[in-house]
Design a protein around this motif. Sequence first.
Motif, PDB file in Angstrom:
ATOM      1  N   LEU A 263       0.822  -1.215   0.000  1.00 16.80           N
ATOM      2  CA  LEU A 263       0.000   0.000   0.000  1.00 16.80           C
ATOM      3  C   LEU A 263       0.851   1.258   0.000  1.00 16.80           C
ATOM      4  CD1 LEU A 263      -2.862   1.181   0.141  1.00 16.80           C
ATOM      5  CD2 LEU A 263      -2.718   1.046   2.636  1.00 16.80           C
TER       6      LEU A 263
ATOM      7  N   PRO B 269      -2.394  -5.687   1.160  1.00 27.91           N
ATOM      8  CA  PRO B 269      -2.681  -4.994   2.421  1.00 27.91           C
ATOM      9  C   PRO B 269      -1.511  -5.079   3.384  1.00 27.91           C
ATOM     10  CG  PRO B 269      -3.769  -7.116   2.415  1.00 27.91           C
ATOM     11  CD  PRO B 269      -3.080  -6.981   1.080  1.00 27.91           C
TER      12      PRO B 269
ATOM     13  N   ALA C 120     -10.959  -1.867 -11.448  1.00 33.32           N
ATOM     14  CA  ALA C 120     -10.504  -2.120 -10.077  1.00 33.32           C
ATOM     15  C   ALA C 120     -11.306  -3.290  -9.559  1.00 33.32           C
ATOM     16  CB  ALA C 120     -10.698  -0.902  -9.188  1.00 33.32           C
TER      17      ALA C 120
ATOM     18  N   PRO D 288     -11.537  -5.835  -6.383  1.00 31.87           N
ATOM     19  CA  PRO D 288     -11.114  -6.353  -5.083  1.00 31.87           C
ATOM     20  C   PRO D 288     -11.416  -7.838  -4.968  1.00 31.87           C
ATOM     21  CG  PRO D 288     -12.923  -4.744  -4.884  1.00 31.87           C
ATOM     22  CD  PRO D 288     -12.796  -5.086  -6.321  1.00 31.87           C
TER      23      PRO D 288
ATOM     24  N   GLN E 225     -10.702 -11.251  -2.004  1.00 30.72           N
ATOM     25  CA  GLN E 225     -10.514 -11.452  -0.568  1.00 30.72           C
ATOM     26  C   GLN E 225      -9.123 -11.027  -0.124  1.00 30.72           C
ATOM     27  OE1 GLN E 225     -13.529 -11.882   0.754  1.00 30.72           O
ATOM     28  NE2 GLN E 225     -13.060 -13.778   1.863  1.00 30.72           N
ATOM     29  N   ARG E 226      -8.152 -11.143  -1.044  1.00 32.29           N
ATOM     30  CA  ARG E 226      -6.755 -11.016  -0.626  1.00 32.29           C
ATOM     31  C   ARG E 226      -6.097  -9.686  -0.988  1.00 32.29           C
ATOM     32  NH1 ARG E 226      -4.326 -15.639   0.904  1.00 32.29           N
ATOM     33  NH2 ARG E 226      -5.508 -17.569   0.757  1.00 32.29           N
TER      34      ARG E 226
ATOM     35  N   THR F   1      -6.349  -5.971  -3.963  1.00 27.25           N
ATOM     36  CA  THR F   1      -7.161  -5.206  -4.910  1.00 27.25           C
ATOM     37  C   THR F   1      -6.403  -5.135  -6.231  1.00 27.25           C
ATOM     38  OG1 THR F   1      -7.961  -3.875  -3.050  1.00 27.25           O
ATOM     39  CG2 THR F   1      -8.421  -3.061  -5.265  1.00 27.25           C
TER      40      THR F   1
ATOM     41  N   LEU G 271      -5.765  -3.552  -9.582  1.00 29.83           N
ATOM     42  CA  LEU G 271      -6.007  -2.242 -10.182  1.00 29.83           C
ATOM     43  C   LEU G 271      -5.380  -2.191 -11.567  1.00 29.83           C
ATOM     44  CD1 LEU G 271      -4.877  -0.224  -7.047  1.00 29.83           C
ATOM     45  CD2 LEU G 271      -7.252  -0.471  -7.810  1.00 29.83           C
TER      46      LEU G 271
ATOM     47  N   TYR H   4      -4.691   0.208 -14.966  1.00 31.02           N
ATOM     48  CA  TYR H   4      -4.679   1.568 -15.523  1.00 31.02           C
ATOM     49  C   TYR H   4      -4.125   1.539 -16.940  1.00 31.02           C
ATOM     50  CZ  TYR H   4      -5.035   2.889 -10.602  1.00 31.02           C
ATOM     51  OH  TYR H   4      -5.443   3.013  -9.300  1.00 31.02           O
TER      52      TYR H   4
ATOM     53  N   PRO I 178      -7.715  -5.889   5.235  1.00 32.81           N
ATOM     54  CA  PRO I 178      -8.630  -5.234   4.293  1.00 32.81           C
ATOM     55  C   PRO I 178     -10.066  -5.325   4.796  1.00 32.81           C
ATOM     56  CG  PRO I 178      -7.365  -7.001   3.222  1.00 32.81           C
ATOM     57  CD  PRO I 178      -7.121  -7.114   4.687  1.00 32.81           C
TER      58      PRO I 178
ATOM     59  N   ALA J 114     -13.087  -2.562  -0.386  1.00 33.11           N
ATOM     60  CA  ALA J 114     -12.500  -1.852  -1.534  1.00 33.11           C
ATOM     61  C   ALA J 114     -13.632  -1.549  -2.481  1.00 33.11           C
ATOM     62  CB  ALA J 114     -11.442  -2.700  -2.221  1.00 33.11           C
TER      63      ALA J 114
ATOM     64  N   PRO K  54     -14.450   0.541  -5.879  1.00 34.07           N
ATOM     65  CA  PRO K  54     -14.096   1.410  -7.009  1.00 34.07           C
ATOM     66  C   PRO K  54     -15.302   2.222  -7.452  1.00 34.07           C
ATOM     67  CG  PRO K  54     -13.989  -0.945  -7.596  1.00 34.07           C
ATOM     68  CD  PRO K  54     -14.660  -0.851  -6.272  1.00 34.07           C
TER      69      PRO K  54
ATOM     70  N   THR L 125     -10.531   4.689  -6.288  1.00 33.13           N
ATOM     71  CA  THR L 125     -10.822   3.444  -5.586  1.00 33.13           C
ATOM     72  C   THR L 125     -10.773   3.730  -4.085  1.00 33.13           C
ATOM     73  OG1 THR L 125      -9.717   2.246  -7.375  1.00 33.13           O
ATOM     74  CG2 THR L 125     -10.199   1.013  -5.365  1.00 33.13           C
TER      75      THR L 125
ATOM     76  N   LEU M 143     -10.445   2.561  -0.509  1.00 34.66           N
ATOM     77  CA  LEU M 143      -9.879   1.389   0.154  1.00 34.66           C
ATOM     78  C   LEU M 143      -9.945   1.583   1.658  1.00 34.66           C
ATOM     79  CD1 LEU M 143      -6.642   1.276  -2.023  1.00 34.66           C
ATOM     80  CD2 LEU M 143      -8.552  -0.328  -2.211  1.00 34.66           C
TER      81      LEU M 143
ATOM     82  N   TYR N 160      -9.028  -0.109   5.417  1.00 37.43           N
ATOM     83  CA  TYR N 160      -8.258  -1.120   6.139  1.00 37.43           C
ATOM     84  C   TYR N 160      -8.445  -0.925   7.637  1.00 37.43           C
ATOM     85  CZ  TYR N 160      -5.783  -1.518   1.681  1.00 37.43           C
ATOM     86  OH  TYR N 160      -5.486  -1.686   0.349  1.00 37.43           O
TER      87      TYR N 160
END
Lengths: 220, 220
Positions: free
Chosen positions: A13, A179, A204, A206, A208-209, A211, A213, A215, B201, B204, B206, B211, B213, B215
């Motif tokens: 992050l 995370p 984007a 997400p 469970q583990r 995100t 992303l 671009y 997390p 999340a 978007p 986005t 996020l 935590y």
Amino acid sequence: MAGKVFFSVSMSLDGFIAPESMEGFIAPEERRDAPDVQRWMAQWMELQQWIFPQRFFRENLKLGEGGEEGRDNEIVRETFERTGASVMGKRMFDLGEKAWPEEAPFHTPVFVVTHEKRDPWERPGGTTCHFVNDGIETALDQARGAAGDRDVRIAGGGATILKYVNAGLIDEFTIALSPVLFGSGIRLFEGVDAGRVALEPVRAEPTQRVTHLTYAVRER
Amino acid sequence: MAGKVFFSVSMSLDGFIAPESMEGFIAPEERRDAPDVQRWMAQWMELQQWIFPQRFFRENLKLGEGGEEGRDNEIVRETFERTGASVMGKRMFDLGEKAWPEEAPFHTPVFVVTHEKRDPWERPGGTTCHFVNDGIETALDQARGAAGDRDVRIAGGGATILKYVNAGLIDEFTIALSPVLFGSGIRLFEGVDAGRVALEPVRAEPTQRVTHLTYAVRER
């Protein structure tokens, strides 16, 4: 139609893609238990934690049977399947040469940007590493030629990815945002030409583990 | 039930929450057109681009009627409504003292961590700034007392947020991750105690623009 040029990495992050210089990681065998190497490995594993349990990843790296089969797994598979050729820097290759299984996980041509002159390194399973001595654009041209209508992945490491970003040669990229906070290490975007690079959000997603992303890169 | 302690900021993909020192931004009036201040403003606007069109944000800062009413707007409103008191550093207050409208946008008590001794600063609309001279924990205690069962927001700036993170006093945080690269500036997590802070997390989300996020912060 020609494919895209992309990269795909896991990032903390706070923007790191590795705990610090990889020198610790490519330490000789007898240093594998040293505290600094152990700490490096622990941080690295935490960053990559989402990918290790994935079935496709495990199969491809010969880590064993089974594994998760959710959206994270599909993303690993999609990233593999879109890739017709990869480009990497010399340090990533040096790392991989020691770490990959006999059947290297690319199963496509790989172009290594290096000053070293060396014959192609052929692995069982379709991975052949070509050593390109005249810069990132030539390596990319050769990769494009080899990839056909599939995409070219700039595999890494960070410095090589950034050269392609700053040269305006990346079409899009995907970050698996983990995370975790590193506090120090190798930053993906350290030295980015922010006056030149504009981003357009593509997707984007997400899980469970992490995100995921994506671009697109545009010139300002 | 006591509320949570949280922060909520916009961050560039490479981890920056401001283009560089805010000194440029709090420049005297006659410097507002200077190229460096203009550049600062342009980057800042790009980072915050998602929030300016939101109806709730515009109404609250008296920027005018109308605005967007989608999920981004709801998130701005939810963040406001959960907040029973805010804590901020002295530099952020100095900035705000010049920049907020007469009716400051908090409408709750605000606790400013500062060495300056000063009587409470009361604004129309329910914002009262209290100046706390004995550290971040005292400021937080006072904010908790004032917030009742609502949450306490650590409003900023970055250095103040990080002090609370490293002291283990943050329960959760939300980042609006903007599709922009800064290359330089003020990093949110510069100096984070990575050996102590673990993230979990929570959510999340978007939107078209950024986005969001969230935590939870855990001790390792």
